[in-house]
Design a protein around this motif. Structure first.
Motif, PDB file in Angstrom:
ATOM      1  N   SER A  62       0.838  -1.194   0.000  1.00 36.99           N
ATOM      2  CA  SER A  62       0.000   0.000   0.000  1.00 36.99           C
ATOM      3  C   SER A  62       0.875   1.247   0.000  1.00 36.99           C
ATOM      4  N   THR A  63       0.276   2.391  -0.326  1.00 35.69           N
ATOM      5  CA  THR A  63       0.990   3.660  -0.248  1.00 35.69           C
ATOM      6  C   THR A  63       1.394   3.934   1.187  1.00 35.69           C
ATOM      7  N   ARG A 101      11.375   4.982   5.751  1.00 34.80           N
ATOM      8  CA  ARG A 101      10.218   4.714   4.897  1.00 34.80           C
ATOM      9  C   ARG A 101       9.423   3.552   5.479  1.00 34.80           C
ATOM     10  N   GLN A 102       8.113   3.555   5.261  1.00 36.16           N
ATOM     11  CA  GLN A 102       7.250   2.490   5.784  1.00 36.16           C
ATOM     12  C   GLN A 102       6.070   2.277   4.854  1.00 36.16           C
ATOM     13  N   ASN A 103       5.802   0.997   4.533  1.00 46.28           N
ATOM     14  CA  ASN A 103       4.656   0.611   3.707  1.00 46.28           C
ATOM     15  C   ASN A 103       4.071  -0.683   4.245  1.00 46.28           C
ATOM     16  N   ASP A 104       2.747  -0.754   4.348  1.00 45.24           N
ATOM     17  CA  ASP A 104       2.074  -1.990   4.746  1.00 45.24           C
ATOM     18  C   ASP A 104       1.910  -2.906   3.543  1.00 45.24           C
ATOM     19  N   VAL A 105       1.881  -4.206   3.823  1.00 41.72           N
ATOM     20  CA  VAL A 105       1.646  -5.185   2.768  1.00 41.72           C
ATOM     21  C   VAL A 105       0.184  -5.110   2.324  1.00 41.72           C
ATOM     22  N   GLY A 145       1.372  -7.640   7.404  1.00 38.50           N
ATOM     23  CA  GLY A 145       2.758  -7.266   7.689  1.00 38.50           C
ATOM     24  C   GLY A 145       3.114  -5.883   7.179  1.00 38.50           C
ATOM     25  N   THR A 146       4.321  -5.460   7.525  1.00 37.46           N
ATOM     26  CA  THR A 146       4.807  -4.116   7.204  1.00 37.46           C
ATOM     27  C   THR A 146       6.256  -4.196   6.747  1.00 37.46           C
ATOM     28  N   ALA A 147       6.592  -3.413   5.728  1.00 31.82           N
ATOM     29  CA  ALA A 147       7.978  -3.285   5.262  1.00 31.82           C
ATOM     30  C   ALA A 147       8.484  -1.893   5.618  1.00 31.82           C
ATOM     31  N   ARG A 148       9.650  -1.827   6.237  1.00 34.06           N
ATOM     32  CA  ARG A 148      10.272  -0.553   6.598  1.00 34.06           C
ATOM     33  C   ARG A 148      11.689  -0.524   6.043  1.00 34.06           C
ATOM     34  N   SER A 149      12.207   0.687   5.894  1.00 35.24           N
ATOM     35  CA  SER A 149      13.627   0.852   5.555  1.00 35.24           C
ATOM     36  C   SER A 149      14.137   2.110   6.228  1.00 35.24           C
ATOM     37  N   TYR A 150      15.397   2.078   6.629  1.00 37.14           N
ATOM     38  CA  TYR A 150      16.012   3.235   7.272  1.00 37.14           C
ATOM     39  C   TYR A 150      17.517   3.154   7.056  1.00 37.14           C
TER      40      TYR A 150
END
Length: 377
Positions: A73-74, A99-103, A119-124
């Motif tokens: 998702s956005t 950055r963070q985006n949900d599946v 679930g959720t995908a993050r990056s930093y």
């Protein structure tokens, strides 16, 4: 969200910068230390999920494909930056980002049946960026481009595909990889606060493929463990603020000289020409010699008025050349004051490219037109 749509969104976000209020902004190059912050939306491209190790062997042994796809998702993003501007359009900075985006959907893994996803995908991480600001265009809005490299951690938080039979594959963990990015943006200087600017930009951030811990369960019982290779390609649309410390204040409007009553027998005017390098307003050694001679003669002839007029050649826009000639005239006036000439006796004017010493076509670099005229009256 496709790459084309992301670029369209970036264009729409940048339209407010072209408002009539922007026409009065100054476009002085960033000089010295600055800080910046921004935030906005993040579009994480769909990622191939390739399971490896024991988890992959277990899937194959049970007639299930080891490969799937994650759609997101956005989400959102934020950055903080500390940088330095070199006064010529070039900037360099260190950036921290998140950055963070949900599946939205997990698919694939044929043989697993219909899947439910969560679930959720993050990056930093941290990036080193280099920019170039196109301030010489003379526009009220300053376009810029940039590129960066650094290190980013991709973090999958319980990204899970659940089958109807109670089986599940969970990708959970983080892995750091080399990251790279490209940036296109524009800044709008705020005239009320020298050094402050609003920014709007599009960023693409990608990393090398990460390997995240993965677990296969049947109900609550762990059946196998392994790794899953994931991709990370981000498109971000952002708005922010940037503040440059010790930014030069734009020159004040040219004062109108009070009329001087003509003398009964006026002394002949003496004119001195000070020349400048292309697109520069700093004084050369030869220029300082000429200004020193003018300052000495101003005292000898007891000049009642000293006219300082700045000029530019026809390379560049008329608006930019007007400001450049103003800076040249101010530099000469400042040197005269340093040499003992009273500032009240000096009248400063700027004519841009309107009064060439040598007439040329538009766009021609003519050294004799890059000048300041000092007239002693």
């Amino acid at each position: 969200m496709t790459f084309r749509n992301a670029l369209l969104a970036a264009t729409l976000l940048g339209l407010p910068l072209l408002s009539p209020l922007a026409a009065q902004a100054q476009t002085t190059p960033v000089t010295g230390v600055y800080i910046g912050a921004g935030g906005g939306v993040n579009f994480l491209q769909e990622s191939d999920l390739d399971t490896k190790g024991g988890a992959a062997s277990f899937l194959r042994g049970n007639g299930v494909s080891r490969s799937g796809t994650a759609e997101f998702s956005t989400g959102f993003t934020g950055v903080l930056a500390l940088g330095y501007g070199f006064g010529n359009g070039v900037r360099a900075e260190i950036e921290g980002n998140y950055r963070q985006n949900d599946v939205d959907k997990l698919s694939g893994y044929s043989g697993f049946g219909r899947l439910n996803s969560s679930g959720t995908a993050r990056s930093y991480g941290a990036m080193f960026n280099a920019y170039y600001d196109f301030h010489q265009l003379g526009w009220p809005v300053v376009p810029y481009i940039g590129a960066g490299a650094g290190y980013v951690w991709n973090d999958y938080d319980n990204v899970t595909a659940r089958a109807a039979n109670g089986g599940s594959l969970t990708v959970d963990g983080s892995d750091g990889q080399f990251a790279y990015q490209g940036i296109v943006g524009a800044s709008l200087p705020i005239t009320a606060v020298p050094g402050l600017a609003v920014t709007a930009e599009y960023r693409f951030l990608g990393t090398l493929q990460s390997e995240i811990d993965s677990t296969i369960r049947l109900g609550n019982t762990v059946q196998a463990r392994g790794k899953t290779e994931v991709d990370s390609y981000n498109h971000s649309i952002m708005l922010g603020l940037r503040y440059a410390f010790n930014q030069p204040v734009p020159p004040a409007p040219v004062p109108v000289a009070a009329p001087v009553a003509p003398a009964a027998a006026p002394a002949p005017a003496r004119t001195y020409l000070v020349f400048f390098d292309f697109d520069r307003a700093d004084l050369t050694d030869r220029a300082r010699q000429i200004i020193a001679e003018a300052a000495q003669n101003a005292g000898r002839v007891q000049a009642t008025r000293i006219e300082v007029a700045g000029h530019a050649d026809r390379s560049g826009t008329p608006q930019y050349n007007q400001r450049l000639s103003q800076r040249r005239a101010e530099a000469v006036a400042a040197e005269l004051v340093r040499l003992g000439v009273a500032r009240t006796a000096i009248t400063v004017q700027a004519f841009g490219e309107s009064r060439p010493l040598v007439p040329t076509a538009d766009g021609v670099r003519e050294p004799q037109n890059r000048r300041v005229e000092i007239v002693l009256r």
